[in-house]
Enzyme design. Structure first.
Site, PDB file in Angstrom:
ATOM      1  N   ASP A 264       0.870  -1.159   0.000  1.00  0.00           N
ATOM      2  CA  ASP A 264       0.000   0.000   0.000  1.00  0.00           C
ATOM      3  C   ASP A 264       0.920   1.226   0.000  1.00  0.00           C
ATOM      4  OD1 ASP A 264      -2.403   1.551   0.355  1.00  0.00           O
ATOM      5  OD2 ASP A 264      -1.861   1.749   2.459  1.00  0.00           O
TER       6      ASP A 264
ATOM      7  N   ASP B 204       0.061   5.188   1.040  1.00  0.00           N
ATOM      8  CA  ASP B 204      -0.070   6.094   2.193  1.00  0.00           C
ATOM      9  C   ASP B 204      -0.193   5.304   3.488  1.00  0.00           C
ATOM     10  OD1 ASP B 204      -0.853   8.935   0.777  1.00  0.00           O
ATOM     11  OD2 ASP B 204      -1.669   7.229  -0.314  1.00  0.00           O
TER      12      ASP B 204
ATOM     13  N   ASP C 272      -1.573  -1.002   5.783  1.00  0.00           N
ATOM     14  CA  ASP C 272      -1.863  -0.522   7.133  1.00  0.00           C
ATOM     15  C   ASP C 272      -3.358  -0.378   7.405  1.00  0.00           C
ATOM     16  OD1 ASP C 272      -2.183   2.976   7.134  1.00  0.00           O
ATOM     17  OD2 ASP C 272      -1.950   1.783   5.322  1.00  0.00           O
TER      18      ASP C 272
END
Length: 221
Positions: A11, A13, A170
């Site tokens: 991922d 950001d 995250d």
């Protein structure tokens, strides 16, 4: 430790880069432009993973269902385009992690829900992404995460079986997408988890508290 892996997908950001300062600044400018008090970054940061929805929610208390939201979203996008790499940086240890993957000959890439409008210029401006071999945005395929389509597209572009790719993210949607794509998954517990997130319930195959800890899970050549 995972079985032999041929690629690592991340991922963006909250996993590779901390973009919260620029995302928060774009939203906060909307407040100050209206004569409202500035909010501290600490209020924006937990919702950075939610993009415009999260930032506008913090700045104005609005949701996508509220009147006027769409106009505010486009204003936020324009603000963000103007500053997206001014305060954004790779998390500590990410550059070293990517260098280790490159040395080991492992392919790596990005699968993000950020639209190409932002992903393309951001990754072109940051040297970190110079060796990425695939970058799939939220609108590259007809579906965004938690749908597995973006992850499967990344594996297709790399010409690697999805089962030989590890996905690191995250957010719970990252883990859901990775599992649906048949990839081993790693939860990045240092990212934008928010106050109520519990990575244990995500059922990732592993959880790391620093980027470099990923190397301990990979069988490096």
């Amino acid at each position: 430790m995972f079985h032999p892996v041929e690629a690592v997908l991340f991922d963006l950001d909250g996993t590779l880069i901390d973009s919260a300062p620029d995302l928060g600044a774009a939203a906060d400018k909307m407040r100050t432009d209206r004569g409202m008090a500035s909010l501290p970054l600490s209020e924006y940061r937990p919702m950075a993973g939610a993009g415009a929805r999260g930032m506008i929610g913090i700045a104005f208390g609005l949701t996508p269902q509220d009147e006027g939201y769409e106009a505010l979203k486009e204003e936020f996008f324009v603000n963000y385009e103007a500053c997206m790499t001014e305060r954004t940086y790779a998390f500590d240890g990410v550059a070293e992690l990517i260098a280790a993957l490159d040395r080991a000959g492992l392919k790596w890439g990005v699968v993000t829900n950020k639209s190409e409008r932002f992903t393309v210029p951001l990754t072109r401006r940051m040297p970190l992404f110079g060796t990425a071999q695939t970058i799939v945005s939220g609108d590259t395929t007809p579906h965004a995460k938690p749908h597995p389509a973006p992850l499967l597209e990344a594996a297709r572009q790399l010409d690697i079986d999805p089962g030989r790719c590890v996905y690191v993210g995250d957010d719970e949607r990252d883990i859901v997408a990775g599992r649906a794509a048949g990839m081993p998954t790693v939860a990045a517990a240092y990212g934008y988890l928010g106050a109520t997130a519990d990575t244990d319930v995500w059922k990732a195959d592993a959880t790391i508290s620093t980027p470099g800890a990923l190397l301990n899970l990979l069988r490096m050549p």
